[in-house]
Write a protein that holds these residues in place. Structure first.
Motif, PDB file in Angstrom:
ATOM      1  N   TRP A  48      -6.452  -1.009  -9.845  1.00 29.63           N
ATOM      2  CA  TRP A  48      -6.317  -1.117  -8.435  1.00 29.63           C
ATOM      3  C   TRP A  48      -5.881   0.055  -7.676  1.00 29.63           C
ATOM      4  O   TRP A  48      -6.436   0.145  -6.599  1.00 29.63           O
ATOM      5  N   ILE A  49      -4.776   0.493  -8.078  1.00 31.64           N
ATOM      6  CA  ILE A  49      -4.167   1.604  -7.553  1.00 31.64           C
ATOM      7  C   ILE A  49      -5.099   2.936  -7.599  1.00 31.64           C
ATOM      8  O   ILE A  49      -5.275   3.733  -6.437  1.00 31.64           O
ATOM      9  N   GLN A  50      -5.692   3.175  -8.732  1.00 31.39           N
ATOM     10  CA  GLN A  50      -6.707   4.210  -8.894  1.00 31.39           C
ATOM     11  C   GLN A  50      -7.878   4.052  -8.022  1.00 31.39           C
ATOM     12  O   GLN A  50      -8.466   5.119  -7.794  1.00 31.39           O
ATOM     13  N   LYS A  51      -8.270   2.782  -7.647  1.00 30.94           N
ATOM     14  CA  LYS A  51      -9.320   2.680  -6.702  1.00 30.94           C
ATOM     15  C   LYS A  51      -9.303   2.792  -5.354  1.00 30.94           C
ATOM     16  O   LYS A  51      -9.912   2.494  -4.427  1.00 30.94           O
ATOM     17  N   GLY A  52      -7.658   3.308  -5.101  1.00 33.82           N
ATOM     18  CA  GLY A  52      -7.297   3.313  -3.534  1.00 33.82           C
ATOM     19  C   GLY A  52      -6.540   2.243  -3.237  1.00 33.82           C
ATOM     20  O   GLY A  52      -6.119   2.228  -1.869  1.00 33.82           O
ATOM     21  N   LYS A  82       0.805  -1.163  -0.227  1.00 33.24           N
ATOM     22  CA  LYS A  82       0.125   0.081  -0.041  1.00 33.24           C
ATOM     23  C   LYS A  82       0.753   1.154  -0.071  1.00 33.24           C
ATOM     24  O   LYS A  82       0.519   2.359  -0.827  1.00 33.24           O
ATOM     25  N   PRO A  94      -7.361  -1.019  -2.496  1.00 37.75           N
ATOM     26  CA  PRO A  94      -7.965  -1.611  -1.421  1.00 37.75           C
ATOM     27  C   PRO A  94      -7.625  -2.881  -1.111  1.00 37.75           C
ATOM     28  O   PRO A  94      -6.864  -3.638  -2.016  1.00 37.75           O
ATOM     29  N   SER A 134       2.455   1.814  -3.546  1.00 42.63           N
ATOM     30  CA  SER A 134       1.311   1.948  -4.120  1.00 42.63           C
ATOM     31  C   SER A 134       0.960   3.450  -4.357  1.00 42.63           C
ATOM     32  O   SER A 134       0.614   4.184  -5.154  1.00 42.63           O
ATOM     33  N   ASP A 135       0.694   3.849  -2.892  1.00 43.39           N
ATOM     34  CA  ASP A 135       0.306   5.155  -2.824  1.00 43.39           C
ATOM     35  C   ASP A 135       1.473   6.393  -3.215  1.00 43.39           C
ATOM     36  O   ASP A 135       0.862   7.559  -3.395  1.00 43.39           O
TER      37      ASP A 135
END
Length: 127
Positions: A119-123, A82, A125, A85-86
């Motif tokens: 997946w990253i654009q969706k936060g 995470k 999760p 990714s962030d």
């Protein structure tokens, strides 16, 4: 009578050859060759399915486990993944804009990169 038997036998061989040619000439080993490009599903991407599978296949050799050897970047648990990714470093690494990951390996397929990007654009999760 003899000519009839020869024609009958010849017809049997012809039908057999036609059958073999029909069912072996249309065989494809790859689904893409048979159906064209397989659509890349970026709508239903899940960490527990697509993301983990991609990371295990391409990244965990160097970046899995607690003592990751890949420059200190650890992807083996959700919290570490995470974080990268962030901050954008995961996507930068796999799209080859910063590093060339996987190191010494082939670029990830475009669909796998698209799944990770979605997946990253969706936060990113934990789903």
């Amino acid at each position: 009578m003899r000519a009839h038997q020869i024609i009958n036998t010849s017809m049997k061989y012809f039908v057999l050859l036609l059958f073999i040619a029909t069912f072996t000439s249309c065989y494809y080993d790859k689904e893409e060759l048979l159906y064209g490009t397989i659509p890349c599903d970026t709508v239903n991407v899940k960490y527990s399915v697509q993301i983990i599978n991609t990371l295990q296949a391409s990244c965990y050799t160097c970046h899995g486990g607690s003592a990751a050897s890949g420059g200190g970047v650890q992807l083996g648990d959700y919290a570490s993944l995470k974080k990268v990714s962030d901050n954008g470093s995961l996507l930068n690494a796999i799209t080859r804009s910063v590093n060339t990951m996987p190191k010494g390996g082939a670029k990830l397929p475009d669909c796998k990169i698209a799944e990770i990007r979605a997946w990253i654009q969706k936060g990113a999760p934990n789903n």
